[in-house]
Design a protein around this motif. Structure first.
Motif, PDB file in Angstrom:
ATOM      1  N   ARG A 145       2.034   1.757  -3.541  1.00 51.42           N
ATOM      2  CA  ARG A 145       0.961   2.167  -4.450  1.00 51.42           C
ATOM      3  C   ARG A 145       0.386   3.535  -4.133  1.00 51.42           C
ATOM      4  O   ARG A 145       0.157   4.347  -5.025  1.00 51.42           O
ATOM      5  N   GLU A 146       0.125   3.820  -2.841  1.00 52.04           N
ATOM      6  CA  GLU A 146      -0.632   5.010  -2.473  1.00 52.04           C
ATOM      7  C   GLU A 146       0.178   6.071  -1.746  1.00 52.04           C
ATOM      8  O   GLU A 146      -0.310   7.171  -1.537  1.00 52.04           O
ATOM      9  N   GLY A 147       1.370   5.748  -1.314  1.00 50.90           N
ATOM     10  CA  GLY A 147       2.175   6.722  -0.580  1.00 50.90           C
ATOM     11  C   GLY A 147       1.888   6.657   0.913  1.00 50.90           C
ATOM     12  O   GLY A 147       1.167   5.795   1.400  1.00 50.90           O
TER      13      GLY A 147
ATOM     14  N   VAL B 117       0.841  -1.198   0.000  1.00 47.14           N
ATOM     15  CA  VAL B 117       0.000   0.000   0.000  1.00 47.14           C
ATOM     16  C   VAL B 117       0.876   1.248   0.000  1.00 47.14           C
ATOM     17  O   VAL B 117       0.572   2.225  -0.673  1.00 47.14           O
TER      18      VAL B 117
ATOM     19  N   ASP C 220      -3.020   5.486   6.939  1.00 46.36           N
ATOM     20  CA  ASP C 220      -4.454   5.361   7.235  1.00 46.36           C
ATOM     21  C   ASP C 220      -4.831   3.902   7.454  1.00 46.36           C
ATOM     22  O   ASP C 220      -5.520   3.560   8.410  1.00 46.36           O
ATOM     23  N   ARG C 221      -4.366   3.058   6.565  1.00 47.35           N
ATOM     24  CA  ARG C 221      -4.666   1.630   6.692  1.00 47.35           C
ATOM     25  C   ARG C 221      -4.019   1.046   7.945  1.00 47.35           C
ATOM     26  O   ARG C 221      -4.631   0.261   8.666  1.00 47.35           O
TER      27      ARG C 221
ATOM     28  N   GLY D 162      -2.065   6.873   2.396  1.00 42.37           N
ATOM     29  CA  GLY D 162      -2.852   5.650   2.327  1.00 42.37           C
ATOM     30  C   GLY D 162      -2.325   4.556   3.232  1.00 42.37           C
ATOM     31  O   GLY D 162      -3.089   3.858   3.908  1.00 42.37           O
ATOM     32  N   ALA D 163      -1.014   4.413   3.271  1.00 42.97           N
ATOM     33  CA  ALA D 163      -0.415   3.350   4.091  1.00 42.97           C
ATOM     34  C   ALA D 163      -0.634   3.601   5.578  1.00 42.97           C
ATOM     35  O   ALA D 163      -0.990   2.689   6.325  1.00 42.97           O
TER      36      ALA D 163
END
Length: 80
Positions: free
Chosen positions: A56-58, A53, A64-65, A61-62
């Motif tokens: 892919r998302e920076g 993640v 947050d997850r 995103g990482a």
């Protein structure tokens, strides 16, 4: 034609500088939301899915997850 380029170049340079300052402002806000402790904790506890993640998302995103995955543990620790 040369006179047109001489007049046009400074205008294009100013527009570019204004756009880059907006990009820089957005990057500055994005980097201040992540603390050093969060990065260390992420790398200590992150699994392969978290790293994917991140790629892919920076960071946004990482993290947050990662925070969502970690949240139930914190609630259980407070109750117990």
């Amino acid at each position: 034609m040369a006179a047109f380029l001489v007049l046009l170049f400074p205008l294009l340079l100013m527009v570019f500088a204004l756009l880059m300052s907006r990009v820089e402002d957005r990057l500055r806000v994005a980097t201040t939301t992540v603390t050093e402790n969060e990065v260390e904790e992420f790398f200590d506890q992150a699994g392969p899915d978290d790293v994917n993640v991140l790629i892919r998302e920076g960071w946004a995103g990482a993290l947050d997850r990662f925070r969502l995955r970690r949240r139930p543990r914190a609630r259980r620790a407070r109750r117990g």
